[in-house]
Write a protein that holds these residues in place. Structure first.
Motif, mmCIF file in Angstrom:
data_model
loop_
_atom_site.group_PDB
_atom_site.id
_atom_site.type_symbol
_atom_site.label_atom_id
_atom_site.label_comp_id
_atom_site.label_asym_id
_atom_site.label_seq_id
_atom_site.Cartn_x
_atom_site.Cartn_y
_atom_site.Cartn_z
ATOM 1 N N ARG A 1 0.871 -1.173 0.000
ATOM 2 C CA ARG A 1 0.000 0.000 0.000
ATOM 3 C C ARG A 1 0.904 1.217 0.000
ATOM 4 N NH1 ARG A 1 -5.395 -0.619 1.858
ATOM 5 N NH2 ARG A 1 -5.872 -2.826 2.085
ATOM 6 N N ARG B 1 1.875 6.654 -4.646
ATOM 7 C CA ARG B 1 0.844 5.907 -5.373
ATOM 8 C C ARG B 1 1.078 5.919 -6.875
ATOM 9 N NH1 ARG B 1 -5.124 7.106 -3.295
ATOM 10 N NH2 ARG B 1 -5.180 5.277 -1.957
ATOM 11 N N GLU C 1 -5.456 2.402 -11.621
ATOM 12 C CA GLU C 1 -6.626 1.640 -11.191
ATOM 13 C C GLU C 1 -6.393 0.877 -9.885
ATOM 14 O OE1 GLU C 1 -4.329 -0.900 -14.102
ATOM 15 O OE2 GLU C 1 -5.007 1.160 -14.093
ATOM 16 N N SER C 2 -5.144 0.715 -9.470
ATOM 17 C CA SER C 2 -4.863 -0.014 -8.228
ATOM 18 C C SER C 2 -5.166 0.821 -6.989
ATOM 19 C CB SER C 2 -3.395 -0.456 -8.181
ATOM 20 O OG SER C 2 -2.554 0.653 -7.963
ATOM 21 N N ARG C 3 -5.270 2.139 -7.176
ATOM 22 C CA ARG C 3 -5.539 3.064 -6.068
ATOM 23 C C ARG C 3 -4.502 2.932 -4.953
ATOM 24 N NH1 ARG C 3 -10.800 5.469 -5.668
ATOM 25 N NH2 ARG C 3 -11.968 4.991 -7.527
#
Length: 79
Positions: free
Chosen positions: A6, A12, A18-20
């Motif tokens: 994460r 990010r 699209e993975s956020r």
């Protein structure tokens, strides 16, 4: 083995939009936090906090285990 990463704030951008900021990835056994940052392309000076399974890690030579959730936070600023 598989882990979940994460990434937060501007980090990010290292993952597909699209993975956020969250992605499960396959990595070699005994991968350290330092090795993971090298694989992702993050230098240690870009990192403020690393947490594995909700616990802050200060030793980046610690190995990860199957299913670990790794959260990486950069320094943040504001004003």
């Amino acid at each position: 083995m598989q882990i979940e990463i994460r990434l937060f704030a501007y980090l990010r951008e290292l993952l597909p939009l699209e993975s956020r900021g969250v992605k499960k990835i396959q990595v070699k056994n005994d991968l350290t936090i330092d090795d993971l940052m090298d694989e992702i392309g993050i230098s240690e000076k870009e990192i403020m906090i690393v947490m594995i399974n909700g616990i802050r890690k200060l030793d980046y030579n610690e190995s990860m285990k199957e299913g670990d959730r790794v959260a990486i936070f950069p320094p943040v600023g504001g004003g």
